[in-house]
Design a protein around this motif. Structure first.
Motif, short mmCIF file in Angstrom:
data_model
loop_
_atom_site.label_atom_id
_atom_site.label_comp_id
_atom_site.label_asym_id
_atom_site.label_seq_id
_atom_site.Cartn_x
_atom_site.Cartn_y
_atom_site.Cartn_z
N GLU A 174 0.82 -1.21 0.00
CA GLU A 174 0.00 0.00 0.00
C GLU A 174 0.86 1.26 0.00
O GLU A 174 1.91 1.32 0.63
CB GLU A 174 -0.91 0.00 1.23
N ARG A 175 0.37 2.25 -0.70
CA ARG A 175 0.97 3.59 -0.72
C ARG A 175 -0.08 4.59 -0.29
O ARG A 175 -1.28 4.37 -0.48
CB ARG A 175 1.45 3.94 -2.12
N LEU A 176 0.41 5.69 0.29
CA LEU A 176 -0.49 6.77 0.66
C LEU A 176 -0.09 8.04 -0.09
O LEU A 176 1.10 8.37 -0.18
CB LEU A 176 -0.42 7.06 2.17
N LEU A 177 -1.09 8.74 -0.58
CA LEU A 177 -0.92 10.04 -1.18
C LEU A 177 -1.66 11.03 -0.31
O LEU A 177 -2.86 10.88 -0.07
CB LEU A 177 -1.48 10.06 -2.61
N LEU A 178 -0.94 12.01 0.21
CA LEU A 178 -1.50 13.02 1.11
C LEU A 178 -1.49 14.37 0.42
O LEU A 178 -0.43 14.82 -0.02
CB LEU A 178 -0.69 13.09 2.41
N LEU A 207 2.04 16.17 -0.59
CA LEU A 207 2.15 17.38 -1.39
C LEU A 207 1.54 18.53 -0.59
O LEU A 207 0.40 18.44 -0.15
CB LEU A 207 1.37 17.25 -2.70
N ILE A 208 2.31 19.61 -0.43
CA ILE A 208 1.81 20.79 0.28
C ILE A 208 1.80 21.95 -0.69
O ILE A 208 2.84 22.35 -1.22
CB ILE A 208 2.70 21.14 1.50
N PHE A 224 -5.31 9.49 0.41
CA PHE A 224 -5.71 8.52 -0.60
C PHE A 224 -4.83 7.28 -0.45
O PHE A 224 -3.63 7.40 -0.21
CB PHE A 224 -5.54 9.09 -2.01
N LYS A 225 -5.45 6.11 -0.63
CA LYS A 225 -4.71 4.84 -0.59
C LYS A 225 -4.66 4.27 -2.00
O LYS A 225 -5.59 4.43 -2.79
CB LYS A 225 -5.42 3.84 0.33
N THR A 226 -3.56 3.57 -2.27
CA THR A 226 -3.41 2.90 -3.55
C THR A 226 -2.38 1.78 -3.42
O THR A 226 -1.57 1.79 -2.50
CB THR A 226 -2.97 3.90 -4.66
N SER A 272 -9.51 7.92 1.40
CA SER A 272 -9.53 7.27 2.70
C SER A 272 -10.17 8.16 3.77
O SER A 272 -11.06 7.74 4.48
CB SER A 272 -8.12 6.88 3.10
N GLN A 273 -9.65 9.40 3.88
CA GLN A 273 -10.21 10.32 4.87
C GLN A 273 -9.77 11.74 4.59
O GLN A 273 -8.81 11.97 3.89
CB GLN A 273 -9.84 9.91 6.29
#
Length: 171
Positions: A3-7, A110-111, A149-151, A166-167
């Motif tokens: 799993e990877r997370l994209l924030l 990413l900010i 986001f999860k992927t 995700s949230q």
């Protein structure tokens, strides 16, 4: 695949435009914005973030200050990389940063700035924006909003159909 997370994070509340000649890029966070960044950082510190974590941040003062507040609850080894083209980025540029992320990165934060950073979160959420848990995305992307986001896809394949909203965290 793991799993990877994209924030996706919008900077916290910033002060008004400066008329000192330095302009928009030098706008600092307000006191409330500093508190927002710290609160999002506390919430982020409670999550299990797959490692390694990469942080890409606009060079604007308000995004740098947001990064400092948000990352204060994470290990000192997490250092943001300031990318000039994140300031004033459009949606295609943001997708370019995601697609260009190294394969070994498991979490990407990413900010950036509205309207593009909010448009990215909204675009990636796809039909999830109809869910009440993501209703805040329909009302505009407020300061210090963080969408997760999860992927299991490679970064090059990230698009709305390959991620799961995700949230949404707000201060």
């Amino acid at each position: 695949m793991s799993e990877r997370l994209l924030l996706i994070l919008r900077h916290a509340e910033a002060g008004p435009h400066l008329y000192s000649g330095t302009g928009d890029i030098e706008r600092p966070l307000t006191a409330a914005g500093q508190e927002q960044a710290a609160r999002i950082g506390q919430k982020l510190a409670q999550l299990i973030l797959p490692q390694p974590l990469q942080v890409l941040c606009s060079p604007a003062r308000r995004t740098q200050e947001t990064a400092m507040g948000v990352l204060s609850g994470l290990p000192d080894t997490v250092v943001p990389k300031f990318e000039n083209s994140l300031y004033g980025a459009d949606l295609d540029t943001l997708y370019g940063f995601i697609h260009g992320t190294a394969d070994d990165v498991r979490t990407l934060l990413l900010i950036g700035h509205n309207p593009a950073i909010g448009a990215l979160a909204y675009d990636l959420a796809g039909p999830a924006v109809q869910d009440e848990a993501f209703a805040s995305l329909r009302r505009g992307y407020q300061p210090a909003t963080l969408t997760i986001f999860k992927t299991t896809e490679d970064w090059i394949n990230i698009r709305p159909s390959t991620v799961q909203a995700s949230q949404v965290l707000t201060p």
